[in-house]
Design an enzyme around this catalytic site. Structure first.
Site, PDB file in Angstrom:
ATOM      1  N   ASP A  34      35.595  42.353  27.515  1.00 41.10           N
ATOM      2  CA  ASP A  34      34.284  41.891  27.037  1.00 41.10           C
ATOM      3  C   ASP A  34      33.180  42.340  28.011  1.00 41.10           C
ATOM      4  O   ASP A  34      31.999  42.121  27.768  1.00 41.10           O
ATOM      5  CB  ASP A  34      34.253  40.380  26.780  1.00 41.10           C
ATOM      6  CG  ASP A  34      34.537  39.540  28.014  1.00 41.10           C
ATOM      7  OD1 ASP A  34      34.837  40.115  29.089  1.00 41.10           O
ATOM      8  OD2 ASP A  34      34.460  38.296  27.907  1.00 41.10           O
ATOM      9  N   SER A  35      33.605  43.065  29.086  1.00 40.68           N
ATOM     10  CA  SER A  35      32.624  43.761  29.928  1.00 40.68           C
ATOM     11  C   SER A  35      31.804  44.741  29.096  1.00 40.68           C
ATOM     12  O   SER A  35      30.758  45.210  29.535  1.00 40.68           O
ATOM     13  CB  SER A  35      33.331  44.516  31.057  1.00 40.68           C
ATOM     14  OG  SER A  35      34.360  45.340  30.542  1.00 40.68           O
ATOM     15  N   ASP A  73      40.211  41.530  24.922  1.00 42.36           N
ATOM     16  CA  ASP A  73      39.680  40.256  25.408  1.00 42.36           C
ATOM     17  C   ASP A  73      39.279  39.322  24.280  1.00 42.36           C
ATOM     18  O   ASP A  73      38.677  39.750  23.289  1.00 42.36           O
ATOM     19  CB  ASP A  73      38.407  40.522  26.230  1.00 42.36           C
ATOM     20  CG  ASP A  73      38.659  40.508  27.724  1.00 42.36           C
ATOM     21  OD1 ASP A  73      39.718  40.021  28.162  1.00 42.36           O
ATOM     22  OD2 ASP A  73      37.780  41.007  28.462  1.00 42.36           O
ATOM     23  N   LYS A 102      43.774  38.827  25.905  1.00 39.62           N
ATOM     24  CA  LYS A 102      43.515  38.248  27.243  1.00 39.62           C
ATOM     25  C   LYS A 102      42.506  37.121  27.107  1.00 39.62           C
ATOM     26  O   LYS A 102      41.532  37.238  26.362  1.00 39.62           O
ATOM     27  CB  LYS A 102      42.984  39.334  28.184  1.00 39.62           C
ATOM     28  CG  LYS A 102      42.563  38.794  29.569  1.00 39.62           C
ATOM     29  CD  LYS A 102      42.446  39.902  30.592  1.00 39.62           C
ATOM     30  CE  LYS A 102      41.141  40.649  30.599  1.00 39.62           C
ATOM     31  NZ  LYS A 102      39.957  39.819  30.869  1.00 39.62           N
ATOM     32  N   GLU A 104      40.338  34.093  29.527  1.00 42.10           N
ATOM     33  CA  GLU A 104      39.982  33.557  30.839  1.00 42.10           C
ATOM     34  C   GLU A 104      40.308  32.070  30.884  1.00 42.10           C
ATOM     35  O   GLU A 104      40.146  31.369  29.886  1.00 42.10           O
ATOM     36  CB  GLU A 104      38.477  33.756  31.096  1.00 42.10           C
ATOM     37  CG  GLU A 104      38.078  35.207  31.186  1.00 42.10           C
ATOM     38  CD  GLU A 104      36.586  35.398  31.482  1.00 42.10           C
ATOM     39  OE1 GLU A 104      35.898  34.412  31.825  1.00 42.10           O
ATOM     40  OE2 GLU A 104      36.117  36.543  31.357  1.00 42.10           O
ATOM     41  N   GLU A 171      41.032  38.320  39.318  1.00 42.90           N
ATOM     42  CA  GLU A 171      39.779  39.031  39.615  1.00 42.90           C
ATOM     43  C   GLU A 171      39.101  38.408  40.831  1.00 42.90           C
ATOM     44  O   GLU A 171      38.869  37.188  40.865  1.00 42.90           O
ATOM     45  CB  GLU A 171      38.845  38.961  38.382  1.00 42.90           C
ATOM     46  CG  GLU A 171      37.502  39.646  38.630  1.00 42.90           C
ATOM     47  CD  GLU A 171      36.698  39.898  37.359  1.00 42.90           C
ATOM     48  OE1 GLU A 171      37.195  39.623  36.251  1.00 42.90           O
ATOM     49  OE2 GLU A 171      35.553  40.365  37.495  1.00 42.90           O
TER      50      GLU A 171
HETATM   51  O1  KIV Z   1      36.126  42.451  30.649  1.00 38.39           O
HETATM   52  C1  KIV Z   1      36.670  43.158  31.509  1.00 38.39           C
HETATM   53  O2  KIV Z   1      36.436  44.367  31.610  1.00 38.39           O
HETATM   54  C2  KIV Z   1      37.615  42.529  32.407  1.00 38.39           C
HETATM   55  C3  KIV Z   1      37.907  43.280  33.673  1.00 38.39           C
HETATM   56  C4  KIV Z   1      36.853  42.979  34.676  1.00 38.39           C
HETATM   57  C5  KIV Z   1      39.248  43.010  34.177  1.00 38.39           C
HETATM   58  O3  KIV Z   1      38.083  41.458  32.172  1.00 38.39           O
END
Ligand code: KIV
Length: 253
Positions: A34-35, A73, A102, A104, A171
């Site tokens: 989600d970056s 994500d 993934k 958090e 992280e």
């Molecule tokens: O969203 C993302 O790119 C991430 C990385 C920082 C691992 O979770």
């Protein structure tokens, strides 16, 4: 790979062209992070990213990917309840072509991880700096520095493994804590800003290619320096992860 001690490489990918290039260069896991809210959409945080955004970019990556694992994500607020999490993880897999999702969160997400795994969804848990909590944390800061916070993270890592997580991402945590967690759990641990001892390393693609706007994070490295092109830079990242030369002491807390 964890059992045999071979490290593996993960990079973020958001579109088909880069996904094909990373896949061919030997990156073992492509993360639709989600970056993308920051590096693709230009937001200050990842919070505005929607499920539709994630499904769209996952689909672009999955279409181009032949060898690597496709990990996507779950964005902010997409896992607020376990039913919502199941619905949204299902979307990432059915519509987005993801092979793992993934999310958090530590102890607070253990029940959600259990629920997803019970329904056949492979899960990567994400501990340490959780960018979706940026306003709660007051910035993008290292986590687990105090002894009590380190112990809590250690317990959470074990709890997430027991809940059925298949992979764990750490992280921005001290290298010693990342090593302790990596040694204690059976599932592979991927680090970003977590020192050299995790089972794998991940970087945001734009950081690895030196095209991130503004100051890059201290733990990242521009692999374009000294490379003949993007494919070469990505191959050098993979090789540096595998031979343990990345991250070096200058990228480690
Ligand atoms: O969203 C993302 O790119 C991430 C990385 C920082 C691992 O979770």
């Amino acid at each position: 790979m964890k059992a045999s001690g071979e490290k593996f490489a993960m990079l973020t990918a958001y579109d088909a062209s880069f996904a094909a290039l990373l896949d061919e260069a030997g990156v073992e896991v492509l993360l639709i992070g989600d970056s993308l809210g920051m590096v693709i959409q230009g937001h200050q945080t990842t919070l505005p990213v929607t499920m539709d955004d994630m499904v769209y970019h996952s689909r672009c990556v999955a279409r181009a990917c032949r060898y690597a694992l496709v990990l996507a994500d779950l964005p902010f607020m997409s896992v607020a309840t376990i039913d919502q999490a199941l619905h949204n993880a299902g979307r990432l897999m059915q519509e987005g072509g993801a092979q793992m999702v993934k999310l958090e969160g530590g102890a607070v997400q253990a029940e959600t991880v259990r629920h997803l795994v019970r329904h056949g969804i492979p899960v990567c848990a994400h501990l340490g700096l959780q960018p979706q909590l940026v306003h709660k944390l007051g910035g993008y800061r290292m986590q687990g520095r105090a002894a009590s916070a380190a112990e809590a993270m250690f317990q959470e890592a074990q709890g997430l493994e027991q809940a059925g997580a298949d992979l764990l991402l750490l992280e921005c945590v001290p290298a010693a804590l990342a090593k302790r967690i990596t040694d204690a759990v059976r599932i592979p641990v991927v680090g970003i800003g977590a020192g050299p001892d995790t089972d794998a390393q991940v970087l945001v693609l734009h950081d690895a290619l030196g095209i991130t706007a503004g100051k890059p994070p201290r733990f990242s490295k521009n692999f374009m320096h000294g490379s003949a092109g993007i494919g070469d830079a990505v191959q050098r990242f993979v090789a540096a992860v595998k031979d343990g030369s990345f991250p070096g002491p200058e990228h480690t807390f």
